[in-house]
Design a protein around this motif. Structure first.
Motif, PDB file in Angstrom:
ATOM      1  N   LEU A 205       0.828  -1.207   0.000  1.00  0.00           N
ATOM      2  CA  LEU A 205       0.000   0.000   0.000  1.00  0.00           C
ATOM      3  C   LEU A 205       0.864   1.260   0.000  1.00  0.00           C
ATOM      4  O   LEU A 205       0.553   2.245  -0.681  1.00  0.00           O
ATOM      5  N   TRP A 206       1.961   1.220   0.737  1.00  0.00           N
ATOM      6  CA  TRP A 206       2.875   2.370   0.764  1.00  0.00           C
ATOM      7  C   TRP A 206       3.491   2.594  -0.620  1.00  0.00           C
ATOM      8  O   TRP A 206       3.616   3.725  -1.069  1.00  0.00           O
ATOM      9  N   MET A 207       3.870   1.518  -1.287  1.00  0.00           N
ATOM     10  CA  MET A 207       4.443   1.665  -2.628  1.00  0.00           C
ATOM     11  C   MET A 207       3.422   2.288  -3.579  1.00  0.00           C
ATOM     12  O   MET A 207       3.764   3.152  -4.394  1.00  0.00           O
ATOM     13  N   TYR A 208       2.186   1.877  -3.453  1.00  0.00           N
ATOM     14  CA  TYR A 208       1.132   2.453  -4.285  1.00  0.00           C
ATOM     15  C   TYR A 208       0.937   3.933  -3.941  1.00  0.00           C
ATOM     16  O   TYR A 208       0.788   4.778  -4.829  1.00  0.00           O
ATOM     17  N   PHE A 209       0.989   4.256  -2.656  1.00  0.00           N
ATOM     18  CA  PHE A 209       0.901   5.653  -2.210  1.00  0.00           C
ATOM     19  C   PHE A 209       2.050   6.473  -2.783  1.00  0.00           C
ATOM     20  O   PHE A 209       1.840   7.588  -3.282  1.00  0.00           O
TER      21      PHE A 209
ATOM     22  N   TRP B  42       6.319  10.135  -6.481  1.00  0.00           N
ATOM     23  CA  TRP B  42       7.692   9.897  -6.027  1.00  0.00           C
ATOM     24  C   TRP B  42       8.408   8.835  -6.851  1.00  0.00           C
ATOM     25  O   TRP B  42       9.586   8.570  -6.607  1.00  0.00           O
ATOM     26  N   HIS B  43       7.719   8.230  -7.793  1.00  0.00           N
ATOM     27  CA  HIS B  43       8.346   7.239  -8.656  1.00  0.00           C
ATOM     28  C   HIS B  43       8.522   7.765 -10.078  1.00  0.00           C
ATOM     29  O   HIS B  43       9.028   7.055 -10.936  1.00  0.00           O
ATOM     30  N   ASP B  44       8.076   8.986 -10.318  1.00  0.00           N
ATOM     31  CA  ASP B  44       8.247   9.562 -11.659  1.00  0.00           C
ATOM     32  C   ASP B  44       8.538  11.058 -11.572  1.00  0.00           C
ATOM     33  O   ASP B  44       9.686  11.444 -11.436  1.00  0.00           O
TER      34      ASP B  44
ATOM     35  N   SER C 199      10.464   8.311   1.174  1.00  0.00           N
ATOM     36  CA  SER C 199      10.276   6.870   1.395  1.00  0.00           C
ATOM     37  C   SER C 199      10.641   6.469   2.816  1.00  0.00           C
ATOM     38  O   SER C 199      10.158   5.463   3.321  1.00  0.00           O
ATOM     39  N   ASN C 200      11.472   7.280   3.482  1.00  0.00           N
ATOM     40  CA  ASN C 200      11.848   6.975   4.864  1.00  0.00           C
ATOM     41  C   ASN C 200      10.680   7.082   5.840  1.00  0.00           C
ATOM     42  O   ASN C 200      10.740   6.518   6.932  1.00  0.00           O
TER      43      ASN C 200
ATOM     44  N   ILE D  96       8.792 -11.118  -2.841  1.00  0.00           N
ATOM     45  CA  ILE D  96       7.482 -11.119  -3.505  1.00  0.00           C
ATOM     46  C   ILE D  96       6.958  -9.690  -3.605  1.00  0.00           C
ATOM     47  O   ILE D  96       6.450  -9.280  -4.650  1.00  0.00           O
ATOM     48  N   GLY D  97       7.109  -8.934  -2.523  1.00  0.00           N
ATOM     49  CA  GLY D  97       6.686  -7.534  -2.534  1.00  0.00           C
ATOM     50  C   GLY D  97       7.452  -6.716  -3.553  1.00  0.00           C
ATOM     51  O   GLY D  97       6.886  -5.852  -4.234  1.00  0.00           O
ATOM     52  N   THR D  98       8.740  -6.975  -3.664  1.00  0.00           N
ATOM     53  CA  THR D  98       9.568  -6.262  -4.638  1.00  0.00           C
ATOM     54  C   THR D  98       9.115  -6.595  -6.059  1.00  0.00           C
ATOM     55  O   THR D  98       9.011  -5.702  -6.908  1.00  0.00           O
ATOM     56  N   LEU D  99       8.834  -7.852  -6.317  1.00  0.00           N
ATOM     57  CA  LEU D  99       8.350  -8.252  -7.643  1.00  0.00           C
ATOM     58  C   LEU D  99       7.003  -7.596  -7.967  1.00  0.00           C
ATOM     59  O   LEU D  99       6.813  -7.057  -9.064  1.00  0.00           O
ATOM     60  N   ILE D 100       6.080  -7.626  -7.016  1.00  0.00           N
ATOM     61  CA  ILE D 100       4.765  -7.011  -7.236  1.00  0.00           C
ATOM     62  C   ILE D 100       4.921  -5.513  -7.480  1.00  0.00           C
ATOM     63  O   ILE D 100       4.308  -4.949  -8.397  1.00  0.00           O
ATOM     64  N   THR D 101       5.748  -4.880  -6.656  1.00  0.00           N
ATOM     65  CA  THR D 101       5.957  -3.435  -6.798  1.00  0.00           C
ATOM     66  C   THR D 101       6.498  -3.088  -8.176  1.00  0.00           C
ATOM     67  O   THR D 101       5.984  -2.192  -8.851  1.00  0.00           O
TER      68      THR D 101
END
Length: 158
Positions: free
Chosen positions: A20-24, A30-32, A42-43, A91-96
């Motif tokens: 959820l944080w990655m999606y946020f 923050w990813h583009d 991200s901290n 798994i989280g890294t792959l999904i992200t």
């Protein structure tokens, strides 16, 4: 496994919270567009991580140890939680990076090279799926053990 149900439950909660944080982060740009701010913002997930460790070890104390828990018992519970999180992190890294934000690595590489912070070759090595999987496992274990030690100290009860 029965003895570790609480750690597994909270490990899955941590996993969901991190996705959820990655999606946020993605929604916040923050990813583009605002990728230069990513290392700073991200901290803030660390606060969520600490809260989850507090809830998890408190849950362990309340349910498993019936309200009484030594520092060692809390620390061991936190270390087990950290192991669960580390096992789920690839798994989280792959999904992200395949579903949530597949353009992250390229954006991070371009931004890093444009700021002359790294050579393209170094940036490509650092911002890669393999590197991030290793970082996620190592980070989960290192930060998890430190957090566990502190949280266990706060939550110990005789």
């Amino acid at each position: 496994m029965k003895n570790y149900e609480i750690e597994i439950k909270w490990g899955v909660i941590f996993f969901a919270a991190s996705l959820l944080w990655m999606y946020f982060e993605k929604l916040m740009g923050w990813h583009d567009v605002l990728i230069a701010k990513h290392p700073i913002y991200s901290n803030f997930f660390g606060l969520i991580a600490i809260a989850i460790y507090l809830f998890a070890i408190h849950d362990k104390r309340k349910i498993f140890f019936r309200g009484k828990m030594s520092w060692k018992q809390g620390f061991i519970s936190g270390v087990i939680l950290s192991i669960v999180i580390a096992l789920l992190s690839p798994i989280g890294t792959l999904i992200t990076h395949y579903l949530i934000t597949p353009e992250f690595f390229e954006n991070a590489i371009e931004n890093t090279v444009a700021r002359n912070a790294m050579s393209r070759q170094d940036a490509e090595a650092y911002y890669s799926l393999n590197s991030y999987i290793v970082q996620s496992i190592a980070g989960a274990l290192m930060m998890g053990v430190v957090t566990s030690a502190i949280v266990a100290l706060i939550l110990k009860r005789k």
